[in-house]
Design an enzyme around this catalytic site. Structure first.
Site, PDB file in Angstrom:
ATOM      1  N   ARG A  43      -3.923  -2.439   0.133  1.00 16.84           N
ATOM      2  CA  ARG A  43      -3.029  -2.537  -1.012  1.00 16.84           C
ATOM      3  C   ARG A  43      -3.127  -1.286  -1.875  1.00 16.84           C
ATOM      4  NH1 ARG A  43      -0.420  -5.642   1.057  1.00 16.84           N
ATOM      5  NH2 ARG A  43       0.239  -7.725   0.457  1.00 16.84           N
ATOM      6  N   GLU A 103       5.308   0.362  -5.722  1.00 14.19           N
ATOM      7  CA  GLU A 103       6.195   0.243  -4.550  1.00 14.19           C
ATOM      8  C   GLU A 103       7.515  -0.367  -4.995  1.00 14.19           C
ATOM      9  OE1 GLU A 103       4.366  -1.717  -1.226  1.00 14.19           O
ATOM     10  OE2 GLU A 103       2.613  -0.433  -1.287  1.00 14.19           O
ATOM     11  N   HIS A 129       4.781   1.038   3.487  1.00 17.64           N
ATOM     12  CA  HIS A 129       4.270  -0.341   3.613  1.00 17.64           C
ATOM     13  C   HIS A 129       4.848  -1.014   4.868  1.00 17.64           C
ATOM     14  CE1 HIS A 129       2.616  -3.926   1.096  1.00 17.64           C
ATOM     15  NE2 HIS A 129       2.462  -4.155   2.383  1.00 17.64           N
TER      16      HIS A 129
HETATM   17  P1  NAD Z   1      -9.337 -10.977   4.763  1.00 16.07           P
HETATM   18  O1  NAD Z   1      -9.362 -11.895   3.594  1.00 16.07           O
HETATM   19  O2  NAD Z   1      -9.453 -11.557   6.133  1.00 16.07           O
HETATM   20  O3  NAD Z   1     -10.522  -9.903   4.616  1.00 16.07           O
HETATM   21  C1  NAD Z   1     -10.788  -9.260   3.414  1.00 16.07           C
HETATM   22  C2  NAD Z   1     -12.283  -8.975   3.369  1.00 16.07           C
HETATM   23  O4  NAD Z   1     -12.534  -8.207   2.193  1.00 16.07           O
HETATM   24  C3  NAD Z   1     -13.132 -10.242   3.274  1.00 16.07           C
HETATM   25  O5  NAD Z   1     -14.092 -10.274   4.300  1.00 16.07           O
HETATM   26  C4  NAD Z   1     -13.769 -10.151   1.916  1.00 16.07           C
HETATM   27  O6  NAD Z   1     -15.092 -10.671   1.875  1.00 16.07           O
HETATM   28  C5  NAD Z   1     -13.769  -8.646   1.671  1.00 16.07           C
HETATM   29  N1  NAD Z   1     -13.876  -8.284   0.275  1.00 16.07           N
HETATM   30  C6  NAD Z   1     -13.349  -8.905  -0.804  1.00 16.07           C
HETATM   31  N2  NAD Z   1     -13.700  -8.255  -1.930  1.00 16.07           N
HETATM   32  C7  NAD Z   1     -14.463  -7.202  -1.548  1.00 16.07           C
HETATM   33  C8  NAD Z   1     -15.132  -6.180  -2.243  1.00 16.07           C
HETATM   34  N3  NAD Z   1     -15.091  -6.098  -3.581  1.00 16.07           N
HETATM   35  N4  NAD Z   1     -15.829  -5.271  -1.544  1.00 16.07           N
HETATM   36  C9  NAD Z   1     -15.886  -5.324  -0.175  1.00 16.07           C
HETATM   37  N5  NAD Z   1     -15.305  -6.297   0.542  1.00 16.07           N
HETATM   38  C10 NAD Z   1     -14.582  -7.221  -0.146  1.00 16.07           C
HETATM   39  O7  NAD Z   1      -8.042 -10.094   4.610  1.00 16.07           O
HETATM   40  P2  NAD Z   1      -7.240  -9.346   5.777  1.00 16.07           P
HETATM   41  O8  NAD Z   1      -6.354 -10.321   6.428  1.00 16.07           O
HETATM   42  O9  NAD Z   1      -8.192  -8.577   6.600  1.00 16.07           O
HETATM   43  O10 NAD Z   1      -6.331  -8.361   4.900  1.00 16.07           O
HETATM   44  C11 NAD Z   1      -6.904  -7.247   4.258  1.00 16.07           C
HETATM   45  C12 NAD Z   1      -5.904  -6.533   3.373  1.00 16.07           C
HETATM   46  O11 NAD Z   1      -4.824  -6.058   4.156  1.00 16.07           O
HETATM   47  C13 NAD Z   1      -5.260  -7.372   2.267  1.00 16.07           C
HETATM   48  O12 NAD Z   1      -5.203  -6.561   1.090  1.00 16.07           O
HETATM   49  C14 NAD Z   1      -3.851  -7.618   2.757  1.00 16.07           C
HETATM   50  O13 NAD Z   1      -2.969  -7.839   1.712  1.00 16.07           O
HETATM   51  C15 NAD Z   1      -3.601  -6.303   3.458  1.00 16.07           C
HETATM   52  N6  NAD Z   1      -2.513  -6.307   4.448  1.00 16.07           N
HETATM   53  C16 NAD Z   1      -1.652  -5.258   4.417  1.00 16.07           C
HETATM   54  C17 NAD Z   1      -0.639  -5.181   5.359  1.00 16.07           C
HETATM   55  C18 NAD Z   1       0.328  -4.042   5.325  1.00 16.07           C
HETATM   56  O14 NAD Z   1       1.477  -4.235   5.697  1.00 16.07           O
HETATM   57  N7  NAD Z   1      -0.065  -2.851   4.937  1.00 16.07           N
HETATM   58  C19 NAD Z   1      -0.506  -6.184   6.336  1.00 16.07           C
HETATM   59  C20 NAD Z   1      -1.414  -7.231   6.337  1.00 16.07           C
HETATM   60  C21 NAD Z   1      -2.434  -7.276   5.385  1.00 16.07           C
HETATM   61  C1  MLT Z   2       0.977  -8.473   3.959  1.00 17.59           C
HETATM   62  O1  MLT Z   2       0.147  -8.631   3.045  1.00 17.59           O
HETATM   63  O2  MLT Z   2       1.227  -9.339   4.808  1.00 17.59           O
HETATM   64  C2  MLT Z   2       1.623  -7.160   4.058  1.00 17.59           C
HETATM   65  O3  MLT Z   2       1.662  -6.524   2.851  1.00 17.59           O
HETATM   66  C3  MLT Z   2       2.881  -7.072   4.815  1.00 17.59           C
HETATM   67  C4  MLT Z   2       4.107  -7.713   4.275  1.00 17.59           C
HETATM   68  O4  MLT Z   2       4.128  -8.299   3.225  1.00 17.59           O
HETATM   69  O5  MLT Z   2       5.089  -7.615   4.972  1.00 17.59           O
END
Ligand code: NAD
Ligand code: MLT
Length: 313
Positions: free
Chosen positions: A234, A263, A281
C-alpha cells in the site's frame, strides 16, 4: 416481493459477478459516479461492491438506508471503516486469497525489473539507443531479500525467491516462529536488523496506523548502500519524500512501486526519476485474479443478502 439491489461501483469482473448474483438480485453497474452521486444513490442499495478507490466511510454509511453488505473485491480493507460498518450492522467481506498469486508475481517482476534495469534499457532501445554498458545490474543469486510482513503474499514471495537462491530474511512480529520456518526465512526480531542486512526489501504488510510511514528517513539511513526496494502493498507505508531523497542520493539504487501515497497519482516526483519502475496499482490486474475475486465476492455478497454464513466477513 421487491428484488434486492447490488451496486457495483468500481471496475471488477462484471460478467463473473453478474453470473452469480443476477439470478437472485438486481445488479447495477455504475463505475463513473461522482462522490456526490454515490452518496445520493447508495440509499437504494442492499449491497455495494468496490475495490480500493471508494472510501466506504461514516459519511457513506450515514446515507445508506438499506445497506446490508459491502463486498471488497480484493484484499486490503483500508478504504473501509470497519468499526462504523460494525456499529451499523453492515457486513464487510473481502477476498484476501483471490489475488495473492498475482500480487506476488508482480512483486517478483518489480524485483527483477529493478535489479536488471529492464524498463530503462527497454526505453533506451525503443528510443533508438543501443547501449550495453549503461545497464549494469545486480544478480539476485546469493543476495539477501528482506520481507516485511510474512503473510499470504510475503510467504508466496519467500517460497518463490528461494528458487533464485536468495537468502530470505523476514520481519513480522505477529506470526509464530513456525511460519518463518515453513518459508525458510530467517526471523528478524527488529525492523532495524532487517534493514541493515537486506540487499532487496519488499513490503507486504497491511496499511494500518502502525505501518503508515514505517519506512521513512531514519529507516532508509539504516539500510545498506545500494539497496533496492519494492512496494506492492500500500502507498503510504513508505514515506515518499524520504524515498525520493534516498533515490536521489543513490543510497537506494532502485525502487519498484505499484502503490502510491495518493491514487490515482500523476505528477509524482518519484515517477520522474531514472531509477524507479512504477505501475498504477496493477498487482491484482490479471485475468485469473479478477475472475477469482469476482466469483468469490459475488458468492459472499449473496450469502450476506440471504442471511447465510460468509467466509472472510
Ligand atoms: P496478510 O494479512 O496475509 O499478511 C500481512 C502480514 O503483515 C501479516 O503476517 C502481519 O502479521 C504482518 N504485519 C502486520 N503489521 C506488521 C508490522 N507492523 N510489521 C511487520 N509485519 C506486519 O496480507 P497479504 O494478503 O499478504 O497482503 C499484504 C498487502 O498487500 C496488503 O497491504 C494488501 O492490501 C496488499 N495487496 C496489494 C495488491 C496490489 O494490487 N498491489 C494486491 C493484493 C494485496
Ligand atoms: C487489493 O488489496 O486487493 C489490491 O489493492 C488490488 C485491488 O484492489 O484490486
Amino acid at each position: 416481493m421487491e428484488r434486492k439491489k447490488v451496486l457495483i461501483a468500481e471496475k471488477v469482473n462484471i460478467e463473473c459477478i453478474k453470473g452469480v448474483l443476477e439470478p437472485h438480485v438486481q445488479v447495477d453497474v455504475k463505475l463513473d459516479l461522482s462522490r456526490e452521486e454515490l452518496l445520493r444513490e447508495i440509499k437504494e442499495y442492499d449491497g455495494l461492491i468496490v475495490r480500493s478507490s471508494t472510501k466506504v466511510n461514516k459519511e457513506l454509511f450515514s446515507k445508506a438506508e438499506k445497506l446490508k453488505v459491502v463486498g471488497r473485491a480484493g484484499n486490503g480493507i483500508d478504504n473501509i471503516d470497519i468499526d462504523e460498518a460494525t456499529k451499523k450492522g453492515i457486513v464487510v467481506a473481502n477476498t484476501p486469497d483471490s489475488n495473492s498469486i498475482s500480487a506476488c508475481e508482480l512483486t517478483i517482476g518489480l524485483l527483477l525489473a529493478s535489479a536488471r534495469n529492464i524498463y530503462q534499457a527497454s526505453s533506451y532501445l525503443k528510443a533508438g539507443k543501443w547501449d550495453r554498458k549503461r545497464f549494469i545490474g545486480s544478480e539476485l543469486y546469493n543476495k539477501t531479500l528482506g520481507i516485511i510482513g510474512l503473510g499470504r503474499i510475503g510467504g508466496l514471495v519467500a517460497a518463490r525467491m528461494a528458487a533464485f537462491d536468495m537468502n530470505i530474511i523476514a520481519y513480522d512480529p505477529y506470526i509464530p516462529d513456525e511460519r518463518f520456518e515453513r518459508f525458510k526465512a530467517t526471523k528478524k526480531e527488529t525492523l532495524e536488523e532487517l534493514l541493515a542486512e537486506s540487499d532487496f526489501i519488499t513490503i507486504h504488510t497491511p496499511k494500518t496506523s502502525e505501518t503508515i510511514g514505517m519506512i521513512g528517513e531514519d529507516q532508509i539511513k539504516k539500510m545498506k548502500d545500494g539497496v533496492r526496494i519494492v512496494n506492492v502493498a500500500r502507498g503510504g507505508i513508505i514515506d515518499e519524500k524520504a524515498l525520493l531523497q534516498g533515490l536521489k542520493s543513490q543510497k537506494v539504487v532502485g525502487a519498484g512501486l505499484d502503490v502510491h501515497e495518493n491514487e490515482p497519482s500523476y505528477d509524482n516526483p518519484l515517477f520522474e526519476l531514472y531509477n524507479t519502475v512504477v505501475t498504477p496499482h496493477i498487482g491484482a490486474s490479471t485475468l485469473e485474479a479478477q475472475q477469482n475475486v469476482g466469483e468469490t465476492i459475488a458468492k459472499q455478497v449473496l450469502c450476506a443478502l440471504e442471511g447465510e454464513v460468509i467466509p472472510n466477513a
